[in-house]
Design an enzyme around this catalytic site. Structure first.
Site, PDB file in Angstrom:
ATOM      1  N   CYS A  72      31.296  34.222  35.476  1.00 35.15           N
ATOM      2  CA  CYS A  72      32.184  35.274  34.944  1.00 35.15           C
ATOM      3  C   CYS A  72      33.057  34.833  33.771  1.00 35.15           C
ATOM      4  O   CYS A  72      33.035  35.459  32.718  1.00 35.15           O
ATOM      5  CB  CYS A  72      33.063  35.797  36.058  1.00 35.15           C
ATOM      6  N   LEU A 102      36.801  40.532  42.878  1.00 35.72           N
ATOM      7  CA  LEU A 102      36.565  39.547  43.948  1.00 35.72           C
ATOM      8  C   LEU A 102      36.142  38.200  43.383  1.00 35.72           C
ATOM      9  O   LEU A 102      35.532  38.112  42.321  1.00 35.72           O
ATOM     10  CB  LEU A 102      35.526  40.052  44.953  1.00 35.72           C
ATOM     11  N   ARG A 112      25.770  28.733  38.611  1.00 42.72           N
ATOM     12  CA  ARG A 112      25.810  29.213  37.228  1.00 42.72           C
ATOM     13  C   ARG A 112      27.010  28.610  36.486  1.00 42.72           C
ATOM     14  O   ARG A 112      28.123  28.642  36.987  1.00 42.72           O
ATOM     15  CB  ARG A 112      25.865  30.747  37.210  1.00 42.72           C
TER      16      ARG A 112
HETATM   17  C1  UGA Z   1      36.447  35.207  38.840  1.00 39.04           C
HETATM   18  C2  UGA Z   1      37.770  35.974  39.028  1.00 39.04           C
HETATM   19  O1  UGA Z   1      38.730  35.121  39.677  1.00 39.04           O
HETATM   20  C3  UGA Z   1      37.557  37.229  39.863  1.00 39.04           C
HETATM   21  O2  UGA Z   1      38.778  37.952  39.948  1.00 39.04           O
HETATM   22  C4  UGA Z   1      36.480  38.085  39.198  1.00 39.04           C
HETATM   23  O3  UGA Z   1      36.176  39.229  39.991  1.00 39.04           O
HETATM   24  C5  UGA Z   1      35.210  37.269  39.037  1.00 39.04           C
HETATM   25  O4  UGA Z   1      35.492  36.094  38.249  1.00 39.04           O
HETATM   26  C6  UGA Z   1      34.172  38.121  38.340  1.00 39.04           C
HETATM   27  O5  UGA Z   1      34.412  38.535  37.203  1.00 39.04           O
HETATM   28  O6  UGA Z   1      33.162  38.462  38.962  1.00 39.04           O
HETATM   29  P1  UGA Z   1      34.972  33.577  40.349  1.00 39.04           P
HETATM   30  O7  UGA Z   1      34.313  33.215  39.057  1.00 39.04           O
HETATM   31  O8  UGA Z   1      34.121  33.963  41.509  1.00 39.04           O
HETATM   32  O9  UGA Z   1      36.004  34.790  40.129  1.00 39.04           O
HETATM   33  O10 UGA Z   1      35.841  32.330  40.861  1.00 39.04           O
HETATM   34  P2  UGA Z   1      37.325  31.794  40.555  1.00 39.04           P
HETATM   35  O11 UGA Z   1      37.975  31.517  41.849  1.00 39.04           O
HETATM   36  O12 UGA Z   1      38.040  32.668  39.623  1.00 39.04           O
HETATM   37  O13 UGA Z   1      37.026  30.392  39.839  1.00 39.04           O
HETATM   38  C7  UGA Z   1      36.425  30.322  38.553  1.00 39.04           C
HETATM   39  C8  UGA Z   1      36.410  28.890  38.068  1.00 39.04           C
HETATM   40  O14 UGA Z   1      37.731  28.453  37.752  1.00 39.04           O
HETATM   41  C9  UGA Z   1      35.887  27.881  39.090  1.00 39.04           C
HETATM   42  O15 UGA Z   1      35.019  26.974  38.437  1.00 39.04           O
HETATM   43  C10 UGA Z   1      37.130  27.176  39.586  1.00 39.04           C
HETATM   44  O16 UGA Z   1      36.867  25.868  40.016  1.00 39.04           O
HETATM   45  C11 UGA Z   1      37.981  27.192  38.341  1.00 39.04           C
HETATM   46  N1  UGA Z   1      39.429  27.102  38.625  1.00 39.04           N
HETATM   47  C12 UGA Z   1      40.057  28.080  39.324  1.00 39.04           C
HETATM   48  C13 UGA Z   1      40.151  26.025  38.140  1.00 39.04           C
HETATM   49  O17 UGA Z   1      39.610  25.132  37.481  1.00 39.04           O
HETATM   50  N2  UGA Z   1      41.497  25.963  38.381  1.00 39.04           N
HETATM   51  C14 UGA Z   1      42.147  26.933  39.079  1.00 39.04           C
HETATM   52  O18 UGA Z   1      43.378  26.811  39.240  1.00 39.04           O
HETATM   53  C15 UGA Z   1      41.418  28.010  39.572  1.00 39.04           C
END
Ligand code: UGA
Length: 454
Positions: A283, A158, A350
């Site tokens: 994460c 998630l 975080r």
């Molecule tokens: C991430 C994973 O997407 C989940 O599948 C996983 O369960 C989770 O880590 C975990 O291990 O608990 P999360 O960290 O909540 O989820 O959020 P994301 O939507 O993945 O975004 C992570 C970071 O990447 C954010 O800072 C977001 O702004 C950045 N991001 C995301 C980008 O810079 N570009 C993108 O195209 C997508």
């Protein structure tokens, strides 16, 4: 089924609420008494869209306690969803995991219990947890624990901000176990989800064309590695588009078009190709570091993952370099940051890029003002020493600023009255760290529009 969940963070509480919603009897255990009291009173300790409605709607199946003894003895399935924060040398700190496993062993009863690791744990942790549960049980009862329980891995995928959607409508469910009976118990537990037979909540309808959810039944080590490999892949996909973004800037290409152009190739996919300031959150940083650390324990050098981490760090530095290029001097300047949370729809700070950017600007003598729609109270609690002036509105945060930086892509920032903001600012530099805004419109309003990619 009777289910216990240890840990009421994003993963634990969402899992507990979803399983209760699906009809299971769930008890959430957390060592933090204040948090448990708040949950008992219906208060959710963090911002996550739809979680309050889900918890309220499933209340009859959901209870909260600090006592293992109240929940573990009657449980058929016990989830461990405690935090595994980064420890020394990139390896996660497993003290909460160890305490949870011991607490399970000290209270275990019943016929056959499945202990499920949902926390992101190093490969091999399933066996380690098993040994702790067994030792604690045998010490308490002076009896062999053989056949009483089995450990499974059920990694969580998630995303914060869309945790309920991701949990109810997952792309897949991964179950790792070395035991057929365990896999069957977990199949029964997840059956309504896998077959999508539940009535969707009114606020989160089932997506069109949502079919049955694939179940990946793997061995323990494979399930554990799937989690790290998935997060690292997503992180490197983002770092890759950021690397291409740097090149796009040099050659005069538009990274948004480039991302679309490559992403529509079904083998690549359009998601996680949003270029910008890079990834934050609890994460990706932790899990990529852990993957590098695990590889090196086995004499391997995870070069691609290391490069993705470097690229991500660089993007944050580039924010300050770009401002320096434009403003020449940062000392005495006022910079307004839009967004503090590591991504929209969460108040989680975080590893948020905004923190790093603020620190770097302050180090160089700038004054930093900031706004975030939901993360400001958490910022005050968690970072009282970081000298950032918080403002009630985005307009206030940018007033009299020499430059503005959009750090988190909250949709409401797109709809701001940028023309009037421009006239309230001292300078005209706008660095769009997420490629969220309309370059043409902003330029027309008189901004010097910059991004981290072309
Ligand atoms: C991430 C994973 O997407 C989940 O599948 C996983 O369960 C989770 O880590 C975990 O291990 O608990 P999360 O960290 O909540 O989820 O959020 P994301 O939507 O993945 O975004 C992570 C970071 O990447 C954010 O800072 C977001 O702004 C950045 N991001 C995301 C980008 O810079 N570009 C993108 O195209 C997508």
């Amino acid at each position: 089924m009777n289910v216990s969940i240890i840990g009421t963070g994003y993963v634990g509480l969402t899992t507990g609420a979803c399983l209760a919603f699906l009809g299971h009897k769930v008890t959430c255990i957390d060592a933090d008494e204040r948090k448990v009291k708040a949950l008992q009173a219906g208060k959710i300790p963090f911002y996550e869209p739809h979680l309050p409605e889900l918890v309220a709607g499933a209340r009859h199946n959901l209870s909260f306690t600090i006592e293992y003894a109240e929940a573990i003895p009657q449980s058929q399935v016990i989830f461990i969803a405690v935090g595994t924060p980064p420890g020394a040398n990139g390896a996660p700190d497993l003290k909460y995991l160890e305490a949870a496993a011991r607490g399970i062993g000290e209270n275990l009863a019943g016929d056959f219990v499945v202990v499920v690791n949902k926390s992101t744990v190093p490969i091999g942790s399933g066996n380690w947890v098993e040994s702790i549960v067994r030792d604690a049980y045998e010490k308490r009862t002076n009896q062999k624990a053989k056949g009483m329980f089995a450990v499974a891995s059920n990694p969580e995928f998630l995303r914060e901000g869309s945790a309920i959607f991701d949990s109810l409508y997952p792309d897949r469910v991964v179950v790792g176990s070395d035991n057929q009976r365990t896999a069957e118990v977990l199949y029964s537990l997840y059956r309504p989800l896998l077959e999508q037979t539940f009535n969707p909540p009114s606020y989160l309808p089932r997506p069109d064309r949502m079919g049955a959810v694939p179940l990946i039944s793997a061995d323990l080590a494979s399930a554990e590695l799937i989690k790290y490999a998935a997060n690292a892949f997503l992180a490197l996909k983002i770092s890759y588009i950021n690397e291409i973004g740097q090149l796009a800037e040099k050659v005069g290409a538009d990274i948004t078009q480039v991302a679309k152009g490559i992403g529509l190739d079904a083998r690549i996919g359009t998601r996680f190709l949003q270029a910008g300031i890079g990834w934050g959150g609890s994460c990706f940083g932790k899990d990529t570091a852990a993957l590098v650390a695990t590889a090196s324990e086995y004499g391997l050098d995870a070069q691609i993952v290391k490069a993705a981490r470097d690229m991500n760090r660089r993007q944050r530095e580039r924010v300050v370099e770009k401002l320096l290029d434009e403003l020449k001097i940062l000392k005495g300047r006022t910079i307004g940051l839009l967004g503090l949370a590591f991504k929209p729809d969460t108040d989680d700070l975080r590893e948020a890029p905004a923190l790093d950017v603020a620190r770097k600007l302050i180090e160089r003598g700038a004054r930093v003002k900031a706004h975030d729609p939901v993360a400001m109270s958490r910022f005050l609690q968690e970072y009282p020493d970081l000298d950032v002036t918080l403002c009630a509105t985005a307009e206030e945060a940018l007033q009299d600023c020499d430059a503005a930086v959009l750090v988190t892509e909250w949709q409401q920032y797109r709809e701001l009255d940028w023309e009037s903001i421009k006239s309230s600012m001292r300078g005209h530099v706008l660095l769009d760290g997420r490629n969220l805004l309309d370059r043409a419109r902003l330029s027309k309003a008189g901004f010097r529009y910059l991004s981290l990619a072309g």
